[in-house]
Scaffold this motif. Structure first.
Motif, mmCIF file in Angstrom:
data_model
loop_
_atom_site.group_PDB
_atom_site.id
_atom_site.type_symbol
_atom_site.label_atom_id
_atom_site.label_comp_id
_atom_site.label_asym_id
_atom_site.label_seq_id
_atom_site.Cartn_x
_atom_site.Cartn_y
_atom_site.Cartn_z
ATOM 1 N N LEU A 63 0.847 -1.176 0.000
ATOM 2 C CA LEU A 63 0.000 0.000 0.000
ATOM 3 C C LEU A 63 0.889 1.234 0.000
ATOM 4 N N LEU A 64 0.656 2.142 -0.921
ATOM 5 C CA LEU A 64 1.376 3.407 -0.946
ATOM 6 C C LEU A 64 0.515 4.454 -0.255
ATOM 7 N N SER A 65 1.144 5.203 0.626
ATOM 8 C CA SER A 65 0.413 6.185 1.415
ATOM 9 C C SER A 65 0.692 7.586 0.902
ATOM 10 N N PRO A 66 -0.336 8.416 0.869
ATOM 11 C CA PRO A 66 -0.104 9.816 0.524
ATOM 12 C C PRO A 66 0.603 10.520 1.669
ATOM 13 N N ILE A 67 1.570 11.374 1.350
ATOM 14 C CA ILE A 67 2.338 12.017 2.409
ATOM 15 C C ILE A 67 1.578 13.157 3.072
ATOM 16 N N ASP A 68 0.480 13.619 2.481
ATOM 17 C CA ASP A 68 -0.242 14.725 3.097
ATOM 18 C C ASP A 68 -1.382 14.278 4.001
ATOM 19 N N LEU A 69 -1.567 12.961 4.176
ATOM 20 C CA LEU A 69 -2.571 12.480 5.107
ATOM 21 C C LEU A 69 -1.888 12.055 6.396
ATOM 22 N N ASP A 70 -2.512 12.308 7.519
ATOM 23 C CA ASP A 70 -1.971 11.955 8.820
ATOM 24 C C ASP A 70 -2.055 10.442 9.016
ATOM 25 N N PRO A 71 -0.902 9.736 9.106
ATOM 26 C CA PRO A 71 -0.932 8.282 9.234
ATOM 27 C C PRO A 71 -1.567 7.815 10.538
ATOM 28 N N ALA A 72 -1.677 8.682 11.537
ATOM 29 C CA ALA A 72 -2.279 8.302 12.809
ATOM 30 C C ALA A 72 -3.808 8.271 12.718
ATOM 31 N N GLN A 73 -4.362 8.863 11.656
ATOM 32 C CA GLN A 73 -5.811 8.853 11.489
ATOM 33 C C GLN A 73 -6.228 7.592 10.752
ATOM 34 N N ASN A 74 -7.368 7.062 11.123
ATOM 35 C CA ASN A 74 -7.902 5.890 10.439
ATOM 36 C C ASN A 74 -8.553 6.358 9.143
ATOM 37 N N GLN A 75 -7.979 5.976 7.997
ATOM 38 C CA GLN A 75 -8.476 6.425 6.705
ATOM 39 C C GLN A 75 -9.557 5.502 6.139
ATOM 40 N N PHE A 76 -9.942 4.467 6.902
ATOM 41 C CA PHE A 76 -10.885 3.478 6.388
ATOM 42 C C PHE A 76 -12.218 4.091 5.976
ATOM 43 N N ASP A 77 -12.645 5.124 6.672
ATOM 44 C CA ASP A 77 -13.936 5.736 6.363
ATOM 45 C C ASP A 77 -13.910 6.609 5.115
ATOM 46 N N ASN A 78 -12.742 6.987 4.632
ATOM 47 C CA ASN A 78 -12.679 7.867 3.467
ATOM 48 C C ASN A 78 -11.546 7.497 2.524
ATOM 49 N N PRO A 79 -11.645 6.320 1.856
ATOM 50 C CA PRO A 79 -10.571 5.907 0.938
ATOM 51 C C PRO A 79 -10.459 6.816 -0.273
ATOM 52 N N ALA A 80 -11.474 7.629 -0.555
ATOM 53 C CA ALA A 80 -11.391 8.559 -1.684
ATOM 54 C C ALA A 80 -10.261 9.563 -1.481
ATOM 55 N N LEU A 81 -9.946 9.902 -0.230
ATOM 56 C CA LEU A 81 -8.821 10.804 0.042
ATOM 57 C C LEU A 81 -7.512 10.208 -0.449
ATOM 58 N N VAL A 82 -7.352 8.898 -0.251
ATOM 59 C CA VAL A 82 -6.128 8.219 -0.669
ATOM 60 C C VAL A 82 -6.025 8.207 -2.190
#
Length: 162
Positions: free
Chosen positions: A108-127
């Motif tokens: 999985l590649l992570s965007p550098i502008d998203l906070d990794p401590a936040q659970n992104q499961f609810d908004n995968p469109a951000l990724v």
């Protein structure tokens, strides 16, 4: 007809991802006239066509699920302060493809502008949206294994140094 020039597994997605994994391996120790395509991204990564940026080691990919025609979103768990943090992404680095079984290990590649401590499961469109910003992806170290027969499409982004 197969999409990968060196593999003929009868799965276009499997063949293409196997070719991407091989190209990435050739530039990272750890074909046509299209202006954008997976073959073009492979050629750029290997320095066969311009533009080529020295140091690129990854062709980020997105996958389309066969049954829904929706973008595939991967989920992996990461330990965080004694708990599990679930990370989601729709953009992957192909680490390995078994051409006999058409199973792949994807990071999985992570965007550098998203906070990794936040659970992104609810908004995968951000990724997915962050993947549109060039050079905005970093290695997460989180890998999943997928059956490539579940996908009907693969989209390659421009080579990047992840």
């Amino acid at each position: 007809m197969s999409c990968g020039k060196d593999y003929y597994t009868s799965s276009c997605v499997c063949d293409t991802l196997a070719a991407i994994a091989d190209a990435q391996d050739s530039v990272d120790n750890n074909n046509g006239n299209c202006t954008t395509s997976c073959n073009r991204s492979i050629q750029e990564l290997l320095g066969e066509v311009s533009p080529f940026s020295t140091g690129n080691n990854t062709i980020p990919v997105t996958l389309t699920c066969k049954s829904t025609c929706a973008p595939f979103i991967g989920l992996a768990a990461q330990p965080l302060n004694g708990t599990r943090n679930f990370v989601v992404s729709g953009v992957f680095r192909v680490n390995e493809v078994d051409v006999e079984t058409c199973c792949a290990t994807l990071e999985l590649l992570s965007p550098i502008d998203l906070d990794p401590a936040q659970n992104q499961f609810d908004n995968p469109a951000l990724v997915l949206a962050s993947a549109e910003q060039e050079g905005n992806l970093v290695s997460s170290g989180l890998c999943i294994t997928v059956d490539l027969s579940c996908f009907c499409g693969v989209t390659c982004l421009q080579p990047d140094n992840v």
